[in-house]
Design an enzyme around this catalytic site. Structure first.
Site, PDB file in Angstrom:
ATOM      1  CG  ASN A  88      -1.864  -1.176   1.214  1.00 36.85           C
ATOM      2  OD1 ASN A  88      -2.109  -1.768   0.147  1.00 36.85           O
ATOM      3  ND2 ASN A  88      -2.343  -1.572   2.370  1.00 36.85           N
ATOM      4  CG  ASP A  90      -2.703   3.253   2.982  1.00 36.05           C
ATOM      5  OD1 ASP A  90      -3.416   2.469   2.341  1.00 36.05           O
ATOM      6  OD2 ASP A  90      -2.097   2.924   4.020  1.00 36.05           O
ATOM      7  CG  HIS A 105       4.140  -1.869  -4.786  1.00 35.32           C
ATOM      8  ND1 HIS A 105       3.014  -2.661  -4.712  1.00 35.32           N
ATOM      9  CD2 HIS A 105       5.146  -2.678  -5.192  1.00 35.32           C
ATOM     10  CE1 HIS A 105       3.330  -3.901  -5.072  1.00 35.32           C
ATOM     11  NE2 HIS A 105       4.623  -3.939  -5.374  1.00 35.32           N
TER      12      HIS A 105
HETATM   13  C1  BV8 Z   1       8.290  -5.380 -12.230  1.00 36.72           C
HETATM   14  C2  BV8 Z   1       1.714   1.314  -6.974  1.00 36.72           C
HETATM   15  C3  BV8 Z   1      10.183  -5.719 -13.635  1.00 36.72           C
HETATM   16  C4  BV8 Z   1       0.860   1.935  -7.994  1.00 36.72           C
HETATM   17  C5  BV8 Z   1       1.622  -1.002  -7.613  1.00 36.72           C
HETATM   18  C6  BV8 Z   1       2.065 -11.061 -16.103  1.00 36.72           C
HETATM   19  C7  BV8 Z   1       2.064 -12.029 -15.103  1.00 36.72           C
HETATM   20  C8  BV8 Z   1       2.698 -11.820 -13.882  1.00 36.72           C
HETATM   21  C9  BV8 Z   1       3.372 -10.624 -13.637  1.00 36.72           C
HETATM   22  C10 BV8 Z   1       3.357  -9.668 -14.628  1.00 36.72           C
HETATM   23  C11 BV8 Z   1       2.721  -9.879 -15.845  1.00 36.72           C
HETATM   24  N1  BV8 Z   1       2.880  -8.764 -16.599  1.00 36.72           N
HETATM   25  C12 BV8 Z   1       3.602  -7.865 -15.908  1.00 36.72           C
HETATM   26  C13 BV8 Z   1       3.922  -8.413 -14.702  1.00 36.72           C
HETATM   27  C14 BV8 Z   1       4.714  -7.786 -13.616  1.00 36.72           C
HETATM   28  C15 BV8 Z   1       3.839  -6.788 -12.862  1.00 36.72           C
HETATM   29  C16 BV8 Z   1       2.654  -7.488 -12.251  1.00 36.72           C
HETATM   30  O1  BV8 Z   1       2.783  -8.207 -11.279  1.00 36.72           O
HETATM   31  N2  BV8 Z   1       1.467  -7.241 -12.865  1.00 36.72           N
HETATM   32  C17 BV8 Z   1       0.242  -7.852 -12.343  1.00 36.72           C
HETATM   33  C18 BV8 Z   1      -0.925  -6.865 -12.547  1.00 36.72           C
HETATM   34  C19 BV8 Z   1      -0.009  -9.154 -13.100  1.00 36.72           C
HETATM   35  N3  BV8 Z   1       4.679  -6.260 -11.808  1.00 36.72           N
HETATM   36  C20 BV8 Z   1       5.401  -5.159 -12.025  1.00 36.72           C
HETATM   37  O2  BV8 Z   1       5.330  -4.491 -13.037  1.00 36.72           O
HETATM   38  C21 BV8 Z   1       6.373  -4.789 -10.924  1.00 36.72           C
HETATM   39  N4  BV8 Z   1       7.640  -4.485 -11.514  1.00 36.72           N
HETATM   40  O3  BV8 Z   1       7.930  -6.519 -12.398  1.00 36.72           O
HETATM   41  O4  BV8 Z   1       9.429  -4.846 -12.798  1.00 36.72           O
HETATM   42  C22 BV8 Z   1      11.494  -5.074 -13.784  1.00 36.72           C
HETATM   43  C23 BV8 Z   1      12.584  -5.596 -13.091  1.00 36.72           C
HETATM   44  C24 BV8 Z   1      13.816  -5.007 -13.258  1.00 36.72           C
HETATM   45  C25 BV8 Z   1      13.974  -3.887 -14.105  1.00 36.72           C
HETATM   46  C26 BV8 Z   1      12.840  -3.352 -14.767  1.00 36.72           C
HETATM   47  C27 BV8 Z   1      11.587  -3.940 -14.599  1.00 36.72           C
HETATM   48  C28 BV8 Z   1       5.905  -3.547 -10.195  1.00 36.72           C
HETATM   49  C29 BV8 Z   1       4.599  -3.829  -9.508  1.00 36.72           C
HETATM   50  C30 BV8 Z   1       4.226  -2.626  -8.657  1.00 36.72           C
HETATM   51  C31 BV8 Z   1       3.115  -1.876  -9.340  1.00 36.72           C
HETATM   52  N5  BV8 Z   1       2.615  -0.839  -8.444  1.00 36.72           N
HETATM   53  N6  BV8 Z   1       1.235  -0.032  -6.802  1.00 36.72           N
HETATM   54  C32 BV8 Z   1      -0.354   2.517  -7.338  1.00 36.72           C
HETATM   55  O5  BV8 Z   1      -0.741   2.063  -6.237  1.00 36.72           O
HETATM   56  O6  BV8 Z   1      -0.930   3.406  -7.971  1.00 36.72           O
HETATM   57  S1  BV8 Z   1       0.852  -2.500  -7.507  1.00 36.72           S
HETATM   58  C33 BV8 Z   1      -0.724  -2.288  -6.873  1.00 36.72           C
HETATM   59  O7  BV8 Z   1      -1.284  -3.628  -6.815  1.00 36.72           O
HETATM   60  C34 BV8 Z   1      -0.795  -1.798  -5.449  1.00 36.72           C
HETATM   61  O8  BV8 Z   1       0.449  -1.602  -4.840  1.00 36.72           O
HETATM   62  C35 BV8 Z   1      -1.503  -2.934  -4.748  1.00 36.72           C
HETATM   63  O9  BV8 Z   1      -1.176  -3.033  -3.436  1.00 36.72           O
HETATM   64  C36 BV8 Z   1      -0.966  -4.053  -5.528  1.00 36.72           C
HETATM   65  C37 BV8 Z   1      -1.516  -5.406  -5.314  1.00 36.72           C
HETATM   66  O10 BV8 Z   1      -2.895  -5.326  -5.202  1.00 36.72           O
HETATM   67  P1  BV8 Z   1      -3.507  -5.753  -3.772  1.00 36.72           P
HETATM   68  O11 BV8 Z   1      -2.901  -4.883  -2.735  1.00 36.72           O
HETATM   69  O12 BV8 Z   1      -3.366  -7.222  -3.600  1.00 36.72           O
HETATM   70  O13 BV8 Z   1      -4.995  -5.318  -3.956  1.00 36.72           O
HETATM   71  P2  BV8 Z   1      -6.126  -6.123  -4.718  1.00 36.72           P
HETATM   72  O14 BV8 Z   1      -7.244  -5.176  -4.987  1.00 36.72           O
HETATM   73  O15 BV8 Z   1      -5.523  -6.904  -5.842  1.00 36.72           O
HETATM   74  O16 BV8 Z   1      -6.610  -7.216  -3.647  1.00 36.72           O
HETATM   75  C38 BV8 Z   1      -7.285  -6.766  -2.487  1.00 36.72           C
HETATM   76  C39 BV8 Z   1      -7.459  -7.982  -1.605  1.00 36.72           C
HETATM   77  O17 BV8 Z   1      -8.064  -7.546  -0.399  1.00 36.72           O
HETATM   78  C40 BV8 Z   1      -8.400  -9.020  -2.214  1.00 36.72           C
HETATM   79  O18 BV8 Z   1      -7.880 -10.316  -1.975  1.00 36.72           O
HETATM   80  C41 BV8 Z   1      -9.706  -8.786  -1.459  1.00 36.72           C
HETATM   81  O19 BV8 Z   1     -10.449  -9.994  -1.292  1.00 36.72           O
HETATM   82  C42 BV8 Z   1      -9.173  -8.347  -0.121  1.00 36.72           C
HETATM   83  N7  BV8 Z   1     -10.104  -7.535   0.671  1.00 36.72           N
HETATM   84  C43 BV8 Z   1     -11.135  -6.750   0.244  1.00 36.72           C
HETATM   85  N8  BV8 Z   1     -11.727  -6.168   1.327  1.00 36.72           N
HETATM   86  C44 BV8 Z   1     -11.045  -6.586   2.434  1.00 36.72           C
HETATM   87  C45 BV8 Z   1     -10.017  -7.449   2.014  1.00 36.72           C
HETATM   88  N9  BV8 Z   1      -9.161  -8.030   2.880  1.00 36.72           N
HETATM   89  C46 BV8 Z   1      -9.336  -7.766   4.190  1.00 36.72           C
HETATM   90  N10 BV8 Z   1     -10.302  -6.950   4.664  1.00 36.72           N
HETATM   91  C47 BV8 Z   1     -11.172  -6.352   3.819  1.00 36.72           C
HETATM   92  N11 BV8 Z   1     -12.126  -5.536   4.302  1.00 36.72           N
END
Ligand code: BV8
Length: 236
Positions: A88, A90, A105
């Protein structure tokens, strides 16, 4: 010697504080796919859109309060060594009183130079504008890791995971890498807990203690369980 707890949190832990998650139904930002806006390409193509996207989120992040989930993790510090590894941007963990927080992040309250990434500033207020420059005269950008950018804090986070005696996952869908890969560094004998109303795929059948409920009720239960079962009462 206090046992060490490592916690990996995601957007879900801030949901009950009023911050939207990334992948729940209405998504984070009406009409825009985060993976399209939170990228260096978007910054190059439409800087005003990206600045606006983060200004809106920064404004919201400054107004919200920690919930019982954040507070339970902060209280654990009285009984254990606790490191919070959060995806996060925040500052709700810090506002709740957690003193050892590692932001994988980046942080929404911080901005950095587009010329020299070492130049990082705490932004006054919620608005970063076109023309706001660093000390060396280049445009400031959000100090956030965008999709496609490396995650420099991954190294220290892996070290924390490797040395954890207890591991908690809360509020993350474990979709984003390399953050989700942290689970691979937990030693096999370490007890693992997951708190999420929809337990993520990665955590099912992987001998996690499951708390299929929101952070605000699940994390206080995990806290009680850990204090009862893993905190040596120092018998005076
Ligand atoms: C990198 C900042 C390489 C931005 C963020 C294909 C397959 C796999 C991976 C990839 C792919 N294509 C590209 C990639 C890599 C990519 C990636 O993983 N993409 C994903 C979408 C598939 N990753 C990257 O690009 C990373 N960098 O790989 O670089 C590299 C290496 C060397 C040199 C050059 C390059 C960078 C990733 C970071 C991106 N930035 N955040 C912003 O916030 O604006 S990521 C963003 O998603 C947030 O940080 C967030 O935290 C993060 C993950 O999401 P979650 O936090 O899990 O949130 P989500 O909504 O998904 O889930 C919420 C959960 O809470 C759910 O389970 C829900 O059920 C639960 N929930 C709901 N309510 C509640 C609850 N739980 C408890 N209580 C509740 N009340």
């Amino acid at each position: 010697m206090k046992k060490k707890i490592a916690v990996l949190t995601g957007a879900g832990i801030s949901a009950e504080s009023g911050l939207k998650t990334f992948r729940d139904s209405d998504g984070l930002w009406e009409g825009h796919d985060v993976t399209k806006v939170a990228t260096p390409e978007a910054w190059a193509r439409d800087r005003a859109l990206v600045l606006e996207f983060y200004n809106q989120r920064r404004k919201q992040a400054l107004e919200v309060k920690p919930n019982p989930g954040h507070l339970a993790l902060a209280t654990l510090q009285e009984f254990f060594e606790v490191v919070i590894i959060t995806q996060n941007i925040d500052a709700l963990h810090e506002k709740a009183g957690s003193s050892n927080v590692l932001h994988l992040h980046g942080e929404i309250s911080k901005v950095r130079s587009t010329l020299d990434p070492e130049l990082i500033y705490e932004l006054e207020g919620w608005e970063l504008k076109e023309g706001d420059k660093c000390g060396k005269g280049s445009q400031l950008r959000p100090h956030i890791v965008w999709f496609g950018e490396p995650v420099p804090m991954m190294e220290p986070a892996i070290r924390e995971a490797l040395s954890a005696d207890i591991f908690i996952v809360a509020g993350t869908s474990l979709v984003v890498y390399p953050a989700a890969g942290l689970l691979d560094f937990i030693r096999p004998e370490v007890p693992k807990f997951v708190v999420d109303p929809k337990i993520p795929e990665t955590a099912t059948g992987n001998n996690f203690y499951l708390y299929e409920e929101p952070a605000s009720t699940g994390l206080p239960k995990v806290k009680e369980y850990l204090i009862k079962n893993y905190h040596e009462q120092i018998h005076t």
